[in-house]
Motif scaffolding. Structure first.
Motif, mmCIF file in Angstrom:
data_model
loop_
_atom_site.group_PDB
_atom_site.id
_atom_site.type_symbol
_atom_site.label_atom_id
_atom_site.label_comp_id
_atom_site.label_asym_id
_atom_site.label_seq_id
_atom_site.Cartn_x
_atom_site.Cartn_y
_atom_site.Cartn_z
ATOM 1 N N SER A 197 -8.402 5.147 14.666
ATOM 2 C CA SER A 197 -7.638 6.393 14.633
ATOM 3 C C SER A 197 -6.813 6.640 15.888
ATOM 4 C CB SER A 197 -8.580 7.580 14.387
ATOM 5 O OG SER A 197 -9.534 7.682 15.430
ATOM 6 N N ARG A 208 -12.472 6.999 4.683
ATOM 7 C CA ARG A 208 -13.466 8.072 4.651
ATOM 8 C C ARG A 208 -14.222 7.989 3.329
ATOM 9 N NH1 ARG A 208 -10.993 13.677 5.741
ATOM 10 N NH2 ARG A 208 -10.162 13.445 3.626
ATOM 11 N N THR A 222 -16.945 9.167 8.008
ATOM 12 C CA THR A 222 -15.606 8.844 8.468
ATOM 13 C C THR A 222 -15.643 7.600 9.346
ATOM 14 O OG1 THR A 222 -14.966 11.174 8.422
ATOM 15 C CG2 THR A 222 -13.599 9.694 9.740
ATOM 16 N N ALA A 224 -13.608 6.133 11.653
ATOM 17 C CA ALA A 224 -12.448 6.292 12.527
ATOM 18 C C ALA A 224 -12.200 5.085 13.414
ATOM 19 C CB ALA A 224 -12.625 7.546 13.391
#
Length: 268
Positions: A197, A208, A222, A224
């Motif tokens: 991310s 997700r 999630t 990320a």
């Protein structure tokens, strides 16, 4: 020879250390690790082909999908620790020097935006494909696949653009599967870029997972850090899984989603 069983305290300590190491790879400000997320039983990093096996015969053009375990993907716009991106080697051996960046040519194809697949157009005959994972400087990090040996029969007449259509899919578990925990939850995206991310490029996102229980609760996991698979250890029961690809540049936006997948976790 029988495998040596760790004492309960040692086993718990190993689990805790592995989970702590995983937590340290998360970006600053990322959500805490979900309690259902666990380390891989194999504790290894590998690249692999998720849609082809050695000996397959294909027509050209064809899609080759990249799988990855134990590490996350990130685009090359800036360095992100504990990540990398795929490189596809076509009819080439592994590089002899892993301290040097991979070359840029038709036999070393770079996927620095975070792509998970490629549409290849190869001449008829036998070919050897291999994935090598490398950092933002294109220096291999000792994560690579076995050689994939395929044979191309000839042209299929298919449209390359149609083969590259955008989609998000759950690879594992299969619809209606009965699994024991921990189990692998595998994901794939076509036509999108997957990345940690920290990389805020357009058409780039991270996965997700939403797990819905029969009691009506929803657990959100999630990823990320750019991972494309995760090992899960939820309680026994029936679940419906949703998979979304969340935009890195606009976190409230969903770039794509997969059809819901139902499966059952059974007690050991």
């Amino acid at each position: 020879m029988r495998a040596i069983q760790l004492p309960p305290v040692a086993s718990a300590l190993r689990h805790g250390l592995a989970l702590a190491a995983f937590v340290c790879t998360l970006p600053v400000g990322a959500e805490a690790v979900h309690p259902w997320v666990t380390e891989s039983p194999r504790l290894e990093k590998n690249a692999y082909f998720s849609n082809l096996t050695s000996g397959d015969v294909v027509d050209s053009p064809f899609v080759v999908k990249f799988g990855l375990s134990g590490i996350g993907i990130a685009g090359v716009s800036k360095p992100v620790s504990h990540t990398g991106h795929h490189h596809l080697m076509i009819d080439r051996e592994l590089p002899l020097d892993f301290t040097q960046p991979l070359p840029f040519n038709d036999q070393y194809v770079h996927f620095g935006k975070g792509q998970m697949e490629a549409v290849l157009e190869l001449p008829a005959g036998k070919h050897a494909l291999r994935l090598v994972f490398a950092d933002d400087k294109h220096i291999p990090n000792f994560v690579y696949s076995d050689v994939l040996h395929i044979e191309v029969r000839g042209p299929s007449g298919r449209d390359k653009a149609a083969l590259a259509a955008k989609s998000v899919e759950i690879l594992t578990p299969s619809e209606g599967a009965r699994v024991t925990a921990p189990f692998l939850f595998g994901m794939h995206a076509s036509g999108f870029n997957i990345s940690h991310s920290d990389i805020k490029e357009a058409q780039t996102g991270h996965f997700r997972v939403k797990l819905h229980t029969v009691e009506g609760k929803t657990e959100v996991i999630t990823l990320a850090d750019g991972r494309t698979q995760v090992w899960l250890n939820p309680p026994a029961g029936a679940y419906a899984a949703e998979l979304e690809l969340v935009s890195n540049s606009q976190p409230v936006r969903t770039l794509g989603s997969a059809p819901s997948r139902r499966f059952t976790v059974i007690a050991r």
